[in-house]
Design a protein around this motif. Structure first.
Motif, mmCIF file in Angstrom:
data_model
loop_
_atom_site.group_PDB
_atom_site.id
_atom_site.type_symbol
_atom_site.label_atom_id
_atom_site.label_comp_id
_atom_site.label_asym_id
_atom_site.label_seq_id
_atom_site.Cartn_x
_atom_site.Cartn_y
_atom_site.Cartn_z
ATOM 1 N N LYS A 1 0.969 -1.216 -0.084
ATOM 2 C CA LYS A 1 0.036 -0.126 0.086
ATOM 3 C C LYS A 1 0.810 1.407 -0.048
ATOM 4 N N ARG A 2 0.385 2.350 -0.844
ATOM 5 C CA ARG A 2 0.992 3.515 -0.687
ATOM 6 C C ARG A 2 0.976 4.174 0.469
ATOM 7 N N HIS B 1 -2.189 10.330 -9.673
ATOM 8 C CA HIS B 1 -1.597 10.308 -8.577
ATOM 9 C C HIS B 1 -0.858 8.964 -8.567
ATOM 10 N N ASP C 1 -2.289 3.413 -5.513
ATOM 11 C CA ASP C 1 -2.867 3.205 -4.208
ATOM 12 C C ASP C 1 -2.331 1.694 -3.844
ATOM 13 N N TYR C 2 -2.168 0.909 -4.429
ATOM 14 C CA TYR C 2 -1.488 -0.370 -4.253
ATOM 15 C C TYR C 2 -0.808 -0.940 -5.402
ATOM 16 N N TRP D 1 -5.180 1.333 -8.829
ATOM 17 C CA TRP D 1 -5.496 2.590 -8.539
ATOM 18 C C TRP D 1 -7.283 2.534 -8.172
#
Length: 139
Positions: free
Chosen positions: A33-34, A74, A77-78, A100
């Motif tokens: 995870k970010r 961006h 997310d993962y 995302w």
């Protein structure tokens, strides 16, 4: 003579059993995870249940990836990886995917390590998210 037969039988049983155990270990999925606004990823989970790993591989494998490079708003997310094992039990190539969550929160968007893109269906997104993260996608 009986001891030799017993020894060979036991040895054969152990070899067969260990071979079955190696096959049961199979593949796993590593999920990261970010954290924060930077592109820093942290390990959060390993999926090792055979049926979950198979379902996740099927979802990603059956997705219609497009051959176009996309620019996302961006960082991912993962990130998740499928290290595949060869028949000798050692790991071969690792397939890596960036994931995302779409702005509406209903779909997952994936870019693979070959820069191919796919937006999963709502059902596939929900299933994959639950396997990878352990939570429902839509809150």
């Amino acid at each position: 003579m009986k001891k030799l037969i017993l020894f060979l039988s036991l040895l054969g049983f152990l070899l067969v059993t260990s071979g079955c155990l190696n096959e049961m270990v199979g593949q796993k999925i590593t999920v990261q995870k970010r954290t924060g606004e930077e592109n820093v990823l942290e390990d959060i989970k390993e999926v090792t249940k055979k049926n979950q790993v198979k379902k996740a591989i099927d979802i990603v494998g059956n997705a219609d990836f497009e051959n176009e490079k996309v620019a996302m708003a961006h960082y991912a997310d993962y990130q998740f990886q499928f290290p595949s094992k060869n028949r000798y039990g050692s790991e071969d190539k690792i397939a890596s995917y960036l994931l995302w969550i779409s702005p509406n929160g209903e779909n997952l968007e994936i870019v693979n390590d070959s820069d191919k893109y796919v937006k999963l269906t709502k059902q596939d997104s929900a299933d994959l998210y639950e396997i990878l993260i352990g939570e429902e996608l839509v809150k």
